[in-house]
Design an enzyme around this catalytic site. Structure first.
Site, PDB file in Angstrom:
ATOM      1  N   SER A  25     -10.047  -0.521   6.769  1.00  0.00           N
ATOM      2  CA  SER A  25      -9.593   0.240   5.289  1.00  0.00           C
ATOM      3  C   SER A  25      -9.247  -1.589   4.794  1.00  0.00           C
ATOM      4  CB  SER A  25      -8.153   0.937   5.086  1.00  0.00           C
ATOM      5  OG  SER A  25      -9.493   2.151   5.091  1.00  0.00           O
ATOM      6  N   LYS A  70       0.922  -1.618   0.053  1.00  0.00           N
ATOM      7  CA  LYS A  70       0.170   0.117  -0.206  1.00  0.00           C
ATOM      8  C   LYS A  70       1.070   1.209   0.351  1.00  0.00           C
ATOM      9  CE  LYS A  70      -3.961   1.556   2.630  1.00  0.00           C
ATOM     10  NZ  LYS A  70      -4.765   1.759   3.430  1.00  0.00           N
ATOM     11  N   SER A  97     -10.019   1.887   2.328  1.00  0.00           N
ATOM     12  CA  SER A  97      -9.039   3.103   1.891  1.00  0.00           C
ATOM     13  C   SER A  97      -7.881   2.018   1.045  1.00  0.00           C
ATOM     14  CB  SER A  97      -8.363   3.495   2.411  1.00  0.00           C
ATOM     15  OG  SER A  97      -7.235   3.198   3.510  1.00  0.00           O
TER      16      SER A  97
HETATM   17  N1  GLN Z   1     -13.739   4.790   5.977  1.00  0.00           N
HETATM   18  C1  GLN Z   1     -13.041   5.295   7.259  1.00  0.00           C
HETATM   19  C2  GLN Z   1     -12.309   5.879   7.149  1.00  0.00           C
HETATM   20  O1  GLN Z   1     -12.388   6.952   5.997  1.00  0.00           O
HETATM   21  C3  GLN Z   1     -11.710   3.829   7.372  1.00  0.00           C
HETATM   22  C4  GLN Z   1     -10.089   4.307   6.610  1.00  0.00           C
HETATM   23  C5  GLN Z   1      -9.207   3.426   6.837  1.00  0.00           C
HETATM   24  O2  GLN Z   1      -9.784   2.396   7.361  1.00  0.00           O
HETATM   25  N2  GLN Z   1      -8.067   3.671   6.801  1.00  0.00           N
HETATM   26  O3  GLN Z   1     -11.866   6.845   8.456  1.00  0.00           O
END
Ligand code: GLN
Length: 492
Positions: A178, A79, A154
């Site tokens: 995410s 990532k 994400s």
């Molecule tokens: N969708 C959640 C957010 O926007 C989780 C994102 C994540 O786990 N990085 O914060």
């Protein structure tokens, strides 16, 4: 061999050790696939063929010399939130479009030390804020199951790359879902470890008390191999925990599903917006686990309504603080021709950050400001403790807790959810991060449009082995994790 991308991590490891194929062949195979197929999926931000082939040759030499570890010569995608020395690390942001880190994140360093071959860096929502990967400055990644749908976020690039067989497995990070939600949207297995199990050193911070790295792969077995590399104490991360690491691969059969008590939170299956197909598939998977000997126990998680408001105060508060460092002065994007210092700060941050990141900085700064700190931030911290206690109370009577990973399957690209609609989609994942618990997603079937559905199992602290083992046994008895999107069947 034309079907190297069909092999599991264990098969890759064995094939390399037995010289059925070389790491160079395997790496070239993946690089060719990326070149041919990724234009449609757009999972990679940066592909690093030269470095990958050099690493593959070194891996082949190590295997010949008898110095190989289990994963020497196996390719991986990281990532783009993990710093990689000498290779661009963007976190999906214009702010870091040209950032080349002088050091490797601990996770990346460990992967290199284990002999893994880095194919490149994969796309993500900007600074890991989002649930679709559409907030990336580099554009939207596509879901390999349906290219007009999002892969989730994400860690959408990680999920799409694995689901399209453009990497055998990938690293991800999970601040509020995410890893689990994109794994769910793309039909993969993904593990969010206990907070403190995987080093955050060199992982660009979103919300420090919630962020945790973990593996994304086809199966629990594949995830176990990567966990053996990622997990462990790191002196460079003060929140990394000094606790022995399990051998996750050796423990894959360590927990018996027979007699396993699975908690079913009654609040979770009555959530407004829970898709009927998702509900049915998750219930079917629980029935299967019951047939395998598990006991389903209804439990109460009374704090469910507080998850979204609590998370969406704490995460932006921490984000607003973490993102202060991007000021246009030290590193990252700088605006053109600033007239004075204030102008430089303002325009660098307005031009460098996208709208979702700016929204979070505003919410977080507001919640932390002198007049509102007690009313919002401190209150949210208190509720966070209650959420954790709710889980701990449930774990007095059950071994794991079951839930969907997301209320729906993948959204259409450009569905244009309002921020609040998008935040509500995180209902099943964010409490796990607030409590610091581990949880896993496993594919359990498809909806009426042939989009993957995921089951989430939440465990008590340090139960990663147990979660992987339960899903491993489920996957021995079912074949959802072996299903492939049409695009993954294409050969390079
Ligand atoms: N969708 C959640 C957010 O926007 C989780 C994102 C994540 O786990 N990085 O914060």
């Amino acid at each position: 061999m034309t079907d190297l991308h069909r092999l599991s991590i264990r098969e890759l490891s064995e094939g390399l050790a037995e010289a059925k194929f070389s790491s160079r062949e395997l790496t070239e195979h993946y690089l060719k696939r990326i070149e041919k197929i990724d234009a449609q999926v757009q999972s990679y931000v940066t592909v690093t063929p030269e470095q990958a082939l050099a690493q593959a040759d070194a891996a082949d030499a190590a295997i010949k010399a008898g110095h190989a570890s289990a994963l020497t010569g196996v390719p991986i995608a990281h990532k783009d939130i993990f710093c990689t020395q000498g290779i661009k690390t963007t976190a999906g942001s214009k702010m870091l479009d040209n950032f080349i880190s002088p050091y490797d994140a601990t996770v990346v360093a460990k992967a290199k030390a284990a002999g893994l071959v880095t194919l490149g860096k994969v796309n993500m929502d900007e600074f890991a804020m989002g649930s679709t990967s559409e907030s990336s400055y580099f554009g939207a990644t596509k879901n390999p199951w349906a290219l007009d749908h999002v892969p989730g976020g994400s860690s959408g690039g990680s999920a799409a790359a694995v689901a399209a067989d453009l990497a055998p497995f990938a690293t991800g990070t999970d601040t509020g879902g995410s890893i689990r939600q994109p794994a769910s949207f793309c039909g993969l297995t993904g593990l969010k470890p206990t907070y403190g199990r995987v080093s955050r050193f060199g992982m660009i911070a979103y919300a420090s008390s919630l962020d945790q790295g973990g593996p994304m792969a086809r199966s629990a077995e594949d995830c176990a191999y990567l966990m053996n590399v990622m997990a462990g104490h790191d002196a460079k991360d003060s929140t990394s925990v000094q606790k022995d690491v399990d051998d996750y691969v050796a423990n894959l059969n360590g927990t018996s599903v027979k007699g396993l008590r699975i908690g079913i939170p009654k609040q979770y299956f009555n959530v407004q917006g829970l898709d009927a197909d998702v509900k049915t598939r998750v219930e079917e998977s629980l029935k299967k686990l019951e047939e395998m000997g598990a006991t389903l126990v209804e439990i109460d998680l009374t704090m469910t309504d507080a998850y979204v408001p609590t998370y969406y105060l704490i995460a932006p508060a921490e984000a607003s603080s973490n993102l202060q460092r991007f000021d246009g002065v030290r590193y990252g994007y700088r605006c053109e021709n600033p007239v004075d210092l204030m102008d430089l700060y303002k325009r660098s941050r307005s031009e460098g950050f996208g709208p979702e990141v700016q929204r979070r900085i505003l919410i977080g700064t507001y919640a932390l400001s002198a007049g509102y700190y007690d009313a919002y931030y401190v209150k949210a911290q208190k509720v966070r403790r209650l959420i954790q206690q709710d889980f701990l109370k449930a774990f007095e009577n059950v071994d794991v807790i079951a839930a969907p990973s997301a209320p729906t399957t993948a959204y259409r690209i450009g569905a244009n959810l309002s921020p609040v609609e998008m935040y509500l989609g995180d209902i099943y994942t964010i409490a796990v991060n607030l409590a610091g618990l581990p949880a896993i997603n496993a594919p359990v079937g498809f909806d009426k449009d042939n989009l993957p559905v995921g089951l989430q199992l939440i465990g008590n602290y340090w139960s990663e082995s147990q979660l992987l083992s339960v899903i491993h046994q489920y996957q021995q008895a079912t074949d959802w994790h072996t299903k492939r999107a049409a695009i993954a069947e294409e050969n390079a």
